[in-house]
Write a protein that holds these residues in place. Structure first.
Motif, PDB file in Angstrom:
ATOM      1  N   ARG A   8       0.860  -1.185   0.000  1.00  0.00           N
ATOM      2  CA  ARG A   8       0.000   0.000   0.000  1.00  0.00           C
ATOM      3  C   ARG A   8       0.895   1.233   0.000  1.00  0.00           C
ATOM      4  O   ARG A   8       1.817   1.326   0.808  1.00  0.00           O
ATOM      5  CB  ARG A   8      -0.883  -0.032   1.251  1.00  0.00           C
ATOM      6  CG  ARG A   8      -1.935   1.041   1.250  1.00  0.00           C
ATOM      7  CD  ARG A   8      -2.836   0.916   2.459  1.00  0.00           C
ATOM      8  NE  ARG A   8      -3.848   1.943   2.454  1.00  0.00           N
ATOM      9  CZ  ARG A   8      -4.330   2.522   3.551  1.00  0.00           C
ATOM     10  NH1 ARG A   8      -3.907   2.123   4.743  1.00  0.00           N
ATOM     11  NH2 ARG A   8      -5.247   3.455   3.469  1.00  0.00           N
ATOM     12  N   LEU A  10       2.502   4.818   0.739  1.00  0.00           N
ATOM     13  CA  LEU A  10       2.561   5.678   1.922  1.00  0.00           C
ATOM     14  C   LEU A  10       2.817   7.105   1.446  1.00  0.00           C
ATOM     15  O   LEU A  10       3.760   7.343   0.674  1.00  0.00           O
ATOM     16  CB  LEU A  10       3.701   5.219   2.837  1.00  0.00           C
ATOM     17  CG  LEU A  10       4.007   6.103   4.049  1.00  0.00           C
ATOM     18  CD1 LEU A  10       2.846   6.118   5.033  1.00  0.00           C
ATOM     19  CD2 LEU A  10       5.276   5.627   4.760  1.00  0.00           C
ATOM     20  N   THR A  38     -11.836   6.141   2.551  1.00  0.00           N
ATOM     21  CA  THR A  38     -10.832   5.065   2.524  1.00  0.00           C
ATOM     22  C   THR A  38      -9.741   5.419   1.514  1.00  0.00           C
ATOM     23  O   THR A  38      -9.795   4.994   0.354  1.00  0.00           O
ATOM     24  CB  THR A  38     -11.469   3.702   2.140  1.00  0.00           C
ATOM     25  OG1 THR A  38     -12.219   3.892   0.941  1.00  0.00           O
ATOM     26  CG2 THR A  38     -12.367   3.166   3.238  1.00  0.00           C
ATOM     27  N   GLU A  42      -1.710   4.911   2.698  1.00  0.00           N
ATOM     28  CA  GLU A  42      -1.567   5.220   4.114  1.00  0.00           C
ATOM     29  C   GLU A  42      -1.068   6.661   4.180  1.00  0.00           C
ATOM     30  O   GLU A  42      -0.169   7.036   3.420  1.00  0.00           O
ATOM     31  CB  GLU A  42      -0.545   4.258   4.734  1.00  0.00           C
ATOM     32  CG  GLU A  42      -0.358   4.441   6.212  1.00  0.00           C
ATOM     33  CD  GLU A  42       0.613   3.409   6.805  1.00  0.00           C
ATOM     34  OE1 GLU A  42       1.000   2.437   6.120  1.00  0.00           O
ATOM     35  OE2 GLU A  42       1.000   3.615   7.963  1.00  0.00           O
ATOM     36  N   THR A  63      -8.527   6.142  11.394  1.00  0.00           N
ATOM     37  CA  THR A  63      -7.401   5.376  10.838  1.00  0.00           C
ATOM     38  C   THR A  63      -6.875   5.951   9.527  1.00  0.00           C
ATOM     39  O   THR A  63      -5.915   5.436   8.959  1.00  0.00           O
ATOM     40  CB  THR A  63      -7.821   3.908  10.590  1.00  0.00           C
ATOM     41  OG1 THR A  63      -8.993   3.932   9.764  1.00  0.00           O
ATOM     42  CG2 THR A  63      -8.108   3.190  11.896  1.00  0.00           C
ATOM     43  N   ARG A  64      -7.464   7.059   9.046  1.00  0.00           N
ATOM     44  CA  ARG A  64      -7.012   7.614   7.760  1.00  0.00           C
ATOM     45  C   ARG A  64      -5.722   8.395   7.885  1.00  0.00           C
ATOM     46  O   ARG A  64      -5.064   8.685   6.893  1.00  0.00           O
ATOM     47  CB  ARG A  64      -8.096   8.531   7.182  1.00  0.00           C
ATOM     48  CG  ARG A  64      -9.368   7.806   6.809  1.00  0.00           C
ATOM     49  CD  ARG A  64     -10.424   8.793   6.371  1.00  0.00           C
ATOM     50  NE  ARG A  64     -10.705   9.781   7.410  1.00  0.00           N
ATOM     51  CZ  ARG A  64     -11.260  10.962   7.196  1.00  0.00           C
ATOM     52  NH1 ARG A  64     -11.588  11.319   5.968  1.00  0.00           N
ATOM     53  NH2 ARG A  64     -11.482  11.803   8.192  1.00  0.00           N
ATOM     54  N   ARG A  66      -2.055   8.929  10.121  1.00  0.00           N
ATOM     55  CA  ARG A  66      -1.137   8.403  11.125  1.00  0.00           C
ATOM     56  C   ARG A  66      -0.118   9.483  11.480  1.00  0.00           C
ATOM     57  O   ARG A  66       0.038  10.465  10.757  1.00  0.00           O
ATOM     58  CB  ARG A  66      -0.450   7.151  10.592  1.00  0.00           C
ATOM     59  CG  ARG A  66      -1.484   6.136  10.113  1.00  0.00           C
ATOM     60  CD  ARG A  66      -0.976   4.753  10.127  1.00  0.00           C
ATOM     61  NE  ARG A  66      -0.779   4.266  11.482  1.00  0.00           N
ATOM     62  CZ  ARG A  66      -0.064   3.175  11.779  1.00  0.00           C
ATOM     63  NH1 ARG A  66       0.516   2.496  10.820  1.00  0.00           N
ATOM     64  NH2 ARG A  66       0.052   2.764  13.018  1.00  0.00           N
TER      65      ARG A  66
END
Ligand code: PEP
Length: 256
Positions: A8, A10, A38, A42, A63-64, A66
């Protein structure tokens, strides 16, 4: 076995020495409003230390987004005036950036110091993002590959397979940082291939979880082509990460 296509992307925003607590709060509100439910990537923000607690609270269980730090010291505590340890960061951060060229060039951080920091991040249970890249002069002298090999080997060789699997590498050619002149997707791919070879060398086998990012003047306009360059798994974004709409557009570029 996970294939490269399954990594995925980043997209990380390095705020550098920008955004006090109030500005950080406003920026995070705008980011949370602008990100899709979504995101394909990340998404990570790296605020100054003083905003970490606030940003952590605002993100909450969303969680979307960090959270990470831009730097750390290699010791967990001690007489190191002005420094911040991984023990202090760990309650707030999932990631810590080490080896940014501004740390290397302006604060005298050598490959050895960067490695000590990377080890400290791993020991604290967080994920290091190892930034590296050549200067314009090194590039002109044809030394790009040698510089990348030296910096990446210094960062990774000797780690366990598990430790390597928790690392991210950010290729940031210094001539592209903050200049408005990004590397071409072909340059980014070429560097990513060199760095991937060191990941394989360090871990003894293919490490599918290790992401290799490109950083240096990424904008909404250049993001999609750079993020889809073969071997590139995301972006480290400086200036454009301070503009919520543009940063969200870069995140969208990762999935487009
Ligand atoms: C950076 O400093 O990590 C960076 C990539 O900066 P910019 O995007 O502003 O070139």
């Amino acid at each position: 076995m996970m294939t490269p296509e399954m990594r995925r992307p980043l997209v990380a925003g390095n705020w550098k020495m920008h955004e006090g607590v109030a500005e950080a709060e406003a920026l995070v509100h705008s980011l949370l409003a602008g990100l899709p439910a979504t995101p394909a990537a990340e998404v990570l923000v790296l605020p100054p230390f003083t905003a970490l607690e606030t940003v952590h609270r605002l993100i909450g269980s969303d969680t979307r987004l960090r959270l990470g730090a831009q730097n750390c010291h290699w010791e967990t505590a001690g007489a190191f005036t002005g420094e911040i340890s991984t023990t202090m960061l760990e309650p707030w951060c999932a990631y810590v950036l080490v080896g940014h060229s501004e740390r290397r060039q302006l604060f005298g951080e050598t490959d050895e110091i960067v490695r000590r920091k990377l080890d400290a991040v791993l020991a604290a249970g967080m994920r290091p993002i190892l930034a590296l890249g050549e200067t314009g002069a090194e590039r002109e002298r044809g030394q790009t590959q040698a510089v990348l090999l030296r910096q990446a080997r210094s960062g990774l060789v000797g780690l366990s397979v598990d430790q390597v699997s928790r690392c991210t590498i950010a290729y940031e050619p210094i001539w592209a940082i903050g200049t408005g002149v990004a590397a071409t997707p072909a340059d980014a791919s070429e560097a990513a291939a060199v760095l991937r070879s060191v990941v394989d060398e360090a871990a003894g086998r293919e490490q599918p979880t290790v992401r290799i990012l490109y950083g240096g003047s990424v904008t909404a306009a250049s993001a999609a082509s750079l993020l889809h360059a073969p071997g590139v798994d995301g972006a480290l974004v400086g200036g454009a990460s301070l503009r919520a709409a543009e940063f969200c557009a870069i995140v969208a570029g990762a999935g487009a």
